[in-house]
Design an enzyme around this catalytic site. Structure first.
Site, PDB file in Angstrom:
ATOM      1  N   PHE A  82       7.250  -7.855   0.879  1.00  0.00           N
ATOM      2  CA  PHE A  82       6.736  -6.720   0.117  1.00  0.00           C
ATOM      3  C   PHE A  82       6.086  -5.706   1.071  1.00  0.00           C
ATOM      4  O   PHE A  82       5.290  -6.070   1.916  1.00  0.00           O
ATOM      5  CB  PHE A  82       5.712  -7.198  -0.928  1.00  0.00           C
ATOM      6  CG  PHE A  82       5.100  -6.053  -1.699  1.00  0.00           C
ATOM      7  CD1 PHE A  82       5.879  -5.284  -2.557  1.00  0.00           C
ATOM      8  CD2 PHE A  82       3.762  -5.745  -1.556  1.00  0.00           C
ATOM      9  CE1 PHE A  82       5.324  -4.222  -3.255  1.00  0.00           C
ATOM     10  CE2 PHE A  82       3.202  -4.687  -2.264  1.00  0.00           C
ATOM     11  CZ  PHE A  82       3.985  -3.921  -3.115  1.00  0.00           C
ATOM     12  N   GLN A  83       6.458  -4.458   0.923  1.00  0.00           N
ATOM     13  CA  GLN A  83       5.973  -3.361   1.768  1.00  0.00           C
ATOM     14  C   GLN A  83       6.219  -3.607   3.252  1.00  0.00           C
ATOM     15  O   GLN A  83       5.414  -3.230   4.097  1.00  0.00           O
ATOM     16  CB  GLN A  83       4.494  -3.060   1.479  1.00  0.00           C
ATOM     17  CG  GLN A  83       4.308  -2.491   0.070  1.00  0.00           C
ATOM     18  CD  GLN A  83       2.955  -1.826  -0.155  1.00  0.00           C
ATOM     19  OE1 GLN A  83       1.965  -2.189   0.462  1.00  0.00           O
ATOM     20  NE2 GLN A  83       2.916  -0.847  -1.053  1.00  0.00           N
ATOM     21  N   MET A  85      11.980  32.774   2.999  1.00  0.00           N
ATOM     22  CA  MET A  85      12.840  32.897   4.177  1.00  0.00           C
ATOM     23  C   MET A  85      14.284  32.520   3.835  1.00  0.00           C
ATOM     24  O   MET A  85      15.230  33.166   4.303  1.00  0.00           O
ATOM     25  CB  MET A  85      12.315  32.025   5.322  1.00  0.00           C
ATOM     26  CG  MET A  85      13.054  32.217   6.622  1.00  0.00           C
ATOM     27  SD  MET A  85      13.058  33.935   7.192  1.00  0.00           S
ATOM     28  CE  MET A  85      11.618  33.929   8.270  1.00  0.00           C
ATOM     29  N   GLU A  95       0.155  10.106   2.897  1.00  0.00           N
ATOM     30  CA  GLU A  95       0.118   9.787   4.329  1.00  0.00           C
ATOM     31  C   GLU A  95       0.662  10.910   5.201  1.00  0.00           C
ATOM     32  O   GLU A  95       0.250  11.067   6.354  1.00  0.00           O
ATOM     33  CB  GLU A  95       0.888   8.487   4.609  1.00  0.00           C
ATOM     34  CG  GLU A  95       0.200   7.226   4.107  1.00  0.00           C
ATOM     35  CD  GLU A  95       0.543   6.862   2.665  1.00  0.00           C
ATOM     36  OE1 GLU A  95       1.155   7.705   1.966  1.00  0.00           O
ATOM     37  OE2 GLU A  95       0.210   5.741   2.242  1.00  0.00           O
ATOM     38  N   LYS A  99      -0.731  -7.853   9.904  1.00  0.00           N
ATOM     39  CA  LYS A  99      -1.981  -8.235   9.261  1.00  0.00           C
ATOM     40  C   LYS A  99      -2.618  -9.466   9.908  1.00  0.00           C
ATOM     41  O   LYS A  99      -3.830  -9.508  10.122  1.00  0.00           O
ATOM     42  CB  LYS A  99      -1.715  -8.509   7.776  1.00  0.00           C
ATOM     43  CG  LYS A  99      -2.979  -8.601   6.949  1.00  0.00           C
ATOM     44  CD  LYS A  99      -2.688  -8.579   5.466  1.00  0.00           C
ATOM     45  CE  LYS A  99      -4.011  -8.561   4.705  1.00  0.00           C
ATOM     46  NZ  LYS A  99      -3.835  -8.534   3.252  1.00  0.00           N
TER      47      LYS A  99
END
Lengths: 161, 567
Positions: free
Chosen positions: B111-112, B475, B49, B161
């Protein structure tokens, strides 16, 4: 630069999380909120937040600018240098015993504290005033038997100009 | 017309002219993905993502449109945070749609589930949790409006949802929303002030920043500089807002700025700063920044003004409109610089340029990273869209690739996000499929989002990765060399995959150059390919980026590498 307490009055859209956004903006940039009062205005979809914070004038300007960036903020007003009235409120639970009953009664009468609830063993009083008056009341309360105390943040209103 | 939430979302995306979105499906967005299955909106399936947000970011920077991504709840949402913070620091307009568990489960540690609006509050311009189907259309419209208005930025919209599965009446022609656009126009008095300041200035300098690109004001800025022969320096984010091959261009200023840009800003008597925010990497120590100059600061965001540097003339306004007004005013009032004074100033700058030009030392067969970038510039004629990762690769690109056109240099400036370049390049290529798009990378950064090679391969998004492989986190190693007596604590990246084989495993062309004389042929082959290509250039291991200003020092105090320090 001189650090000074500032009273900032913020009008916001009464949207979810708006207080978290305002508080988070200050906290995230390292500024402290010393006191805070929030409620809706006469329009229920608009709220007013009054807060006090300390800092130099340039710090306060930065805070104002950061707050103005928030989508839900309508206006930001620094009331520190304009004519305005200020009030805070204390609710105090005082224990009463045979030893101090007269002292408590005397304090309530001379300071014109408002009694909300009273019984033989305790009383709850309401004290309102500006910061100086509240500080004075707190000093006076030190001599009494305070069981619990709640202090509101400062509210302020600009005088018409 | 009754529509489901998922249908309204796609209708609103069409209304906003969204043709491409970057995303990754999951439990909470299954319904939305089911709707997408029947839609003609192009969806690019990334492999992480974070890649989706950087790709949308690259797409936004290259196209000037709002970038859009779609991810699921919980970990899908938290994986977007680095991308969102990256876009926020660089003021890039994005709308990030995250799935959320059904409203009835919010707060239950479902969940999630995660509080993504809470998590992203400090790194978005604004965010929304849509609790009611009736607010969906207006919220989406507001989100796009907020993302692109004023100082742009990322907006997150959290979509539970059950809200997306619900139905409501939808009238596309009648979606109400609050308008946030700030109509800023600089007061005429302020424009007159600039005129006055220009008239008395003997050593004026323009400093251009990302706000000039975001405000599409390059044309006006270039006209101002060229018409009145005012030299121009720029921040990293401002590269491309003024032609990099123009003699008036001094290159980037700041920590890795050119000697002559840093000297010019330190000796100018008028600094016209447009669309910048005076980052610490640009100013060095604030007390000695532009010590002799009156500073004019033009920016759309009042909170950027007087934040780091106290300025003499603050102007809150859109960069384009303000510069247009200024050009008209100067024209109307027949402003003409004194050519002799200007010659003296430009001569002085030319002397600094001759004294310490931007250069590097060649060493036989060894590939110098700067040489790869110079060669890339030559071979593309500068006609390429360049993304970078973060670190030495980014600074060398800023120094050695001459950006002549706006929005051709795409890099994570503010947040400095390693792993930005490859997914951003994918987004850029989606916006401009006809253009050569090159990610100039380091071997550390590229491994942070290397999985996106699979995305490039799947859709044959022919981005070209120029990997400056020195086997170090270059760097950080450079700082260890200069400030920590060469104690290379955990910066040796010699243990790395065989990048050519890795590219091939992903279905991407892999090429390698280990000697200087191979650079051109590898680049030629890579650039000519119509497939994604990873070119592994084994460059000199301990090359440093110079000039360098030590953190906390004045920008006149530059370390110049093999040459001694010059005051």
């Amino acid at each position: 630069m001189e650090r000074k307490e500032h009273i900032i009055s913020i009008l916001v859209h009464n949207k979810p999380d708006v207080l978290a956004r305002v508080a988070g903006t200050l906290g995230g940039k390292g500024y402290n909120i010393d006191s805070l009062c929030v409620n809706t205005t006469t329009q229920k979809d608009i709220s007013k937040i009054v807060m006090t914070t300390a800092g130099s004038q340039s710090t306060i300007t930065r805070i104002e600018n950061q707050l103005q960036r928030l989508v839900d903020v309508i206006s930001v007003d620094d009331l520190t240098n304009v004519e305005s009235v200020h009030r805070e409120m204390l609710l105090v639970h005082l224990n009463i015993s045979p030893d101090n009953a007269d002292m408590v009664k005397n304090a309530i009468d001379t300071n014109r504290w408002k009694v909300i609830v009273t019984s033989d063993t305790y009383t709850i009083v309401e004290i309102t005033g500006d910061q100086t008056q509240i500080d004075f009341a707190l000093a006076r309360l030190e001599t009494l038997d305070v069981a619990d105390i709640t202090r509101t943040g400062l509210v302020a209103l600009k005088l018409d100009d | 017309m009754k529509l489901k939430g998922t249908q309204i979302l796609l209708e609103m995306l069409k209304q906003e002219n969204v043709d491409t979105i970057f995303g990754y499906p999951g439990g909470s967005v299954l319904d939305i993905y089911d709707q997408l299955y029947q839609s003609d909106i192009k969806h690019i399936l990334v492999r992480h993502e974070q890649g989706a947000v950087h790709a949308a970011d690259g797409y936004a920077r290259a196209s000037g449109k709002v970038g859009v991504c779609l991810v699921t709840s919980g970990p899908g949402a938290t994986n977007t945070v680095t991308g969102i913070a990256t876009a926020n620091m660089d003021s890039i307009p994005l709308v990030v749609f995250t799935g959320q568990v059904p409203t009835g489960l919010i707060g239950n540690d479902a969940f999630q589930e995660c509080d993504i609006t809470g998590i992203t509050r400090p790194c978005t311009k604004h965010n929304f949790l849509v609790r009611n189907i009736d607010e969906l259309a207006s919220t989406i419209k507001e989100a796009f409006n907020i993302a692109r208005s004023g100082r742009p930025g990322p907006v997150l919209v959290d979509l539970p949802k059950n809200v997306m599965a619900a139905q409501t009446d939808f009238d596309p022609a009648n979606v109400k929303f609050r308008n946030y656009d700030v109509p800023h126009k600089a007061a005429p008095k302020k424009i007159a002030n600039i005129f006055d300041m220009l008239q008395t200035a003997q050593r004026p300098l323009i400093m251009t920043g990302g706000g000039v690109l975001l405000g599409r004001a390059s044309e006006e800025l270039t006209a101002l500089a060229k018409k009145y022969r005012i030299p121009v320096t720029g921040t990293l984010m401002g590269l491309g807002s003024f032609p990099g091959s123009d003699p008036l261009w001094l290159g980037m200023l700041g920590m890795h700025g050119t000697y002559y840009a840093n000297m010019a800003v330190s000796h100018c008597d008028l600094l016209i700063a447009v669309g910048v925010r005076f980052d610490d990497r640009v100013t060095g120590t604030i007390e000695t920044f532009a010590p002799n100059a009156k500073i004019i600061h033009i920016d759309i965001d009042p909170s950027s003004i007087n934040k780091n540097v106290t300025v003499d003339l603050p102007i809150v306004g859109y960069t384009k409109a303000t510069l247009q007004d200024l050009l008209h005013f100067l024209d109307d009032h027949h402003y003409a610089q004194d050519d002799d004074t200007r010659d003296v100033w430009l001569r002085e700058i030319a002397d600094w340029r001759e004294k310490v030009p931007l250069t590097y030392c060649s060493e036989g067969d060894v590939i110098k990273p700067q040489y790869v970038i110079e060669t890339l510039h030559r071979m593309t004629g500068g006609d390429a869209l360049i993304t970078t990762e973060v670190g030495q690769n980014q600074m060398w690109t800023a120094q050695f690739f001459k950006f002549d056109k706006p929005n051709t240099f795409i890099s994570s400036g503010g947040l400095g996000t390693m792993g930005f370049g490859l997914p951003a390049a994918i987004g850029v290529k989606c916006a401009h499929p006809e253009k050569q798009v090159v990610d100039i990378a380091g071997d550390g950064s590229i491994q942070m989002n290397i999985q996106e090679l699979a995305t490039a391969a799947q859709y044959n998004i022919a981005v070209k990765v120029v990997l400056l492989n020195n086997g170090f986190l270059g760097m950080v190693r450079q700082w260890q060399e200069l400030f920590y007596e060469k104690r290379y604590s955990h910066t040796d990246m010699t243990y790395a995959p065989d990048f050519v084989k890795l590219a091939e495993a992903f279905g991407v062309v892999g090429l390698r150059a280990t000697r200087r004389d191979e650079v051109e042929s590898v680049l030629k082959q890579g650039l000519a390919s119509d497939k994604p290509v990873l070119m592994d250039f084994r460059v000199s291991r301990e090359e440093c980026v110079y000039p360098m200003v030590r953190p906390g020092e004045s920008i006149t105090q530059m370390t110049l590498g093999s040459r001694e320090m010059i005051n």
